[in-house]
Scaffold this active site. Structure first.
Site, PDB file in Angstrom:
ATOM      1  N   ARG A  29       0.887  -1.116   0.065  1.00 17.55           N
ATOM      2  CA  ARG A  29      -0.164  -0.096  -0.046  1.00 17.55           C
ATOM      3  C   ARG A  29       0.908   1.210  -0.059  1.00 17.55           C
ATOM      4  O   ARG A  29       0.966   1.876  -0.937  1.00 17.55           O
ATOM      5  CB  ARG A  29      -0.988  -0.086   1.208  1.00 17.55           C
ATOM      6  N   ASP A  30       1.662   1.546   1.039  1.00 17.33           N
ATOM      7  CA  ASP A  30       2.333   2.622   0.954  1.00 17.33           C
ATOM      8  C   ASP A  30       3.419   2.844   0.249  1.00 17.33           C
ATOM      9  O   ASP A  30       3.927   3.880  -0.340  1.00 17.33           O
ATOM     10  CB  ASP A  30       3.080   2.830   2.861  1.00 17.33           C
ATOM     11  N   HIS A 221       6.181   4.273  12.732  1.00 13.66           N
ATOM     12  CA  HIS A 221       6.221   4.456  11.399  1.00 13.66           C
ATOM     13  C   HIS A 221       7.339   5.560  10.853  1.00 13.66           C
ATOM     14  O   HIS A 221       7.002   6.701  10.813  1.00 13.66           O
ATOM     15  CB  HIS A 221       4.921   4.738  10.596  1.00 13.66           C
ATOM     16  N   HIS A 223      10.523   7.010   8.689  1.00 13.61           N
ATOM     17  CA  HIS A 223      11.013   7.344   7.363  1.00 13.61           C
ATOM     18  C   HIS A 223      12.683   7.304   7.340  1.00 13.61           C
ATOM     19  O   HIS A 223      13.021   8.061   8.346  1.00 13.61           O
ATOM     20  CB  HIS A 223      10.311   8.457   6.624  1.00 13.61           C
ATOM     21  N   CYS A 254      11.187   8.690  -2.389  1.00 13.22           N
ATOM     22  CA  CYS A 254      11.055  10.055  -1.838  1.00 13.22           C
ATOM     23  C   CYS A 254      10.948  10.894  -3.092  1.00 13.22           C
ATOM     24  O   CYS A 254      11.213  10.499  -4.221  1.00 13.22           O
ATOM     25  CB  CYS A 254      12.531  10.631  -1.356  1.00 13.22           C
ATOM     26  N   ASN A 263      10.434   4.900   3.415  1.00 10.02           N
ATOM     27  CA  ASN A 263       9.885   4.113   4.430  1.00 10.02           C
ATOM     28  C   ASN A 263      11.149   3.337   4.802  1.00 10.02           C
ATOM     29  O   ASN A 263      12.183   2.893   3.917  1.00 10.02           O
ATOM     30  CB  ASN A 263       8.970   2.996   3.915  1.00 10.02           C
TER      31      ASN A 263
END
Lengths: 315, 315
Positions: A29-30, A221, A223, A254, A263
């Site tokens: 998803r992300d 979460h 990054h 990015c 991530n």
């Protein structure tokens, strides 16, 4: 030179860390929602199957936002039935009532809503104020809970915001409490622009705990924009967090750097956790092979250092 | 998205960490010795000048090993006089008596010797046993100390070894004590293949402290092969270490991956340290500009995530 023999980390536990960590895998998803090209639905399904086969127990599958906003995930209706029988948790992102309808009609049992700790990002991402966004989510969460659906609340910009700068801890705590009060089962604290450092992580977790949002209800979460994600994760584990979001192979680009990662890469996380003797259930070799396979489909190497090291790829 | 406004991390200290960390910058030596092409001597000198100008107080300048072994640093005699007047510490690597002669004749006041914790790497790197290598260094260290020269002892393979696998802690402690006993002023614990995780770091530092090698005498030298360097650094800081080795821009390639890094990037380290409120004296903007400038000379992007983020480069 490679890792000693097996390609697995040596195990030396550290006191005070959890025995087990649940990895919330966000790659499908992300990760994929930031891809420029369209990934075929069958490739996405195979990606999720392989992630489940590698031992991940929670794989965020797709998003039921309007296809206009995230065209990369416009095939949610086609994708979800291809994977829904897998024996893993498959949360899906749901922005509003309409999205919940779509998710429920396909039998989803876990959803996630996506809130912001800052007004600027709430405006940019949802075209609402923070409180208007919370008001939009409230009936969605209530109906999901009434249907027995597990709800995760994402919170973006928990540390820094590109427009507003440092985000005050009390501001994050307020939105976290609002999300918990409306019935979220868990929250995910997002360092959306990757600027956090370990002391900031500790400060936020301590403040949340003092305000009755315990670490057991939280995921983190991070990054890797500035390379801080794993150090921040260590700080979170030291403060009782046992759920960590990560993206297989570091998927999720990015906007400004082709091979830079957004991530935290699941493989880099697994290397640290297994080295610390923390159980994840993940087979690192299978996971790495999955990310190499996916990198082939996307036509560019994985930014995960562990994937590069274990796959001995010239990248 | 970028960091809040200034491109500097927000500052949130964490309890129990040092107020100041000395960064031992290894880019000009450890970074450039792995370059395939020859970097012009004047570029190396300018690199060192810029690093000093960015606030680094210790810059390992070059190596007086035989040019046959490290042809990239064969210009040590030409380079050192170009930078020796800079107001920073400029240690140089010295493998033996001959190397010490060369270093002393140029006025070097800091040297480093390079030992191994494992027999396999001692054999591969020095064609000696561990104890034969120590015996070779003993008169070098003695003479350096008699000349008032500061001596750093590097110790490779402190965690894992590509041939031997996990390296027992007592084996590392034994060699550390031998190096301290022969008069080294400080040691640098190297995770040469980047396999360590934070519990392993804590275990080794605890064992060394128990055996009267205090953290104040130690530097840590982590490689980012599996993305673990910064998390390991955090663990080391939590155990009292105040000297951290790093390489500007992450210079120092992996043998198997073009854009992968060996060394922890100084910029990624500085981001974390400054975020934690730990003083380094480094100007992150100047340092990043230096790494971008050097990347231009080397013809490939920096693997440092912070350099990529702050320079907004398409890489």
């Amino acid at each position: 030179m490679s890792a000693p023999e097996s390609g697995l980390p040596m195990v030396v536990p550290a006191p005070g860390l959890p025995a087990r960590v649940r990895i919330h895998e966000v790659g499908p998803r992300d990760g994929l929602q930031n891809e420029k090209g369209q990934v075929p639905t069958e490739v996405k399904a195979e990606f999720i199957r392989r992630l489940a086969d590698a031992g991940l127990t929670t794989v965020e599958a797709t998003s039921f936002v309007h296809p206009k906003w995230v065209p990369q995930l416009a095939d949610a209706e086609q994708l979800f039935p291809l994977v829904s029988a897998l024996p893993v948790a498959l949360p899906v992102l749901v922005p509003n009532d309409r999205g919940l309808d779509r998710a429920l009609s396909l039998g989803a049992t876990r959803i996630a809503v996506f809130a912001s700790a800052t007004e600027s990002f709430a405006k940019a991402n949802l075209n609402r104020t923070v409180d208007e966004a919370l008001a939009m989510f409230e009936p969605v969460v209530a109906r999901a809970k009434a249907e027995g659906v597990h709800v995760r609340g994402y919170l973006s910009m928990c540390f820094g915001d590109p427009w507003e700068g440092p985000v005050p801890v009390h501001q994050v705590v307020r939105v976290c409490k609002a999300l918990m009060d409306m019935g979220c089962d868990e929250l995910s604290l997002g360092d959306t622009i990757g600027v956090a450092t370990p002391g900031h992580v500790a400060e936020l977790l301590t403040a949340l705990d003092a305000d009755r949002v315990p670490a057991t209800a939280l995921g983190v979460h991070f990054h890797d924009t500035y390379g801080q994600a794993l150090a921040n994760t260590l700080a979170a584990l030291q403060h009782g967090v046992t759920t960590v979001d990560a993206s297989a192979g570091g998927l999720g680009g990015c906007p400004y750097a082709k091979s830079a990662t957004g991530n935290l890469a699941t493989e880099d996380l697994v290397w640290m956790l297994h080295g610390l003797g923390i159980d994840t259930g993940v087979d690192l070799g299978r996971l790495t092979a999955t990310s190499v396979w996916m990198a082939g489909h996307l036509g560019r190497p994985s930014p995960s250092r562990t994937v590069r090291a274990l796959s001995h790829q010239e990248q």
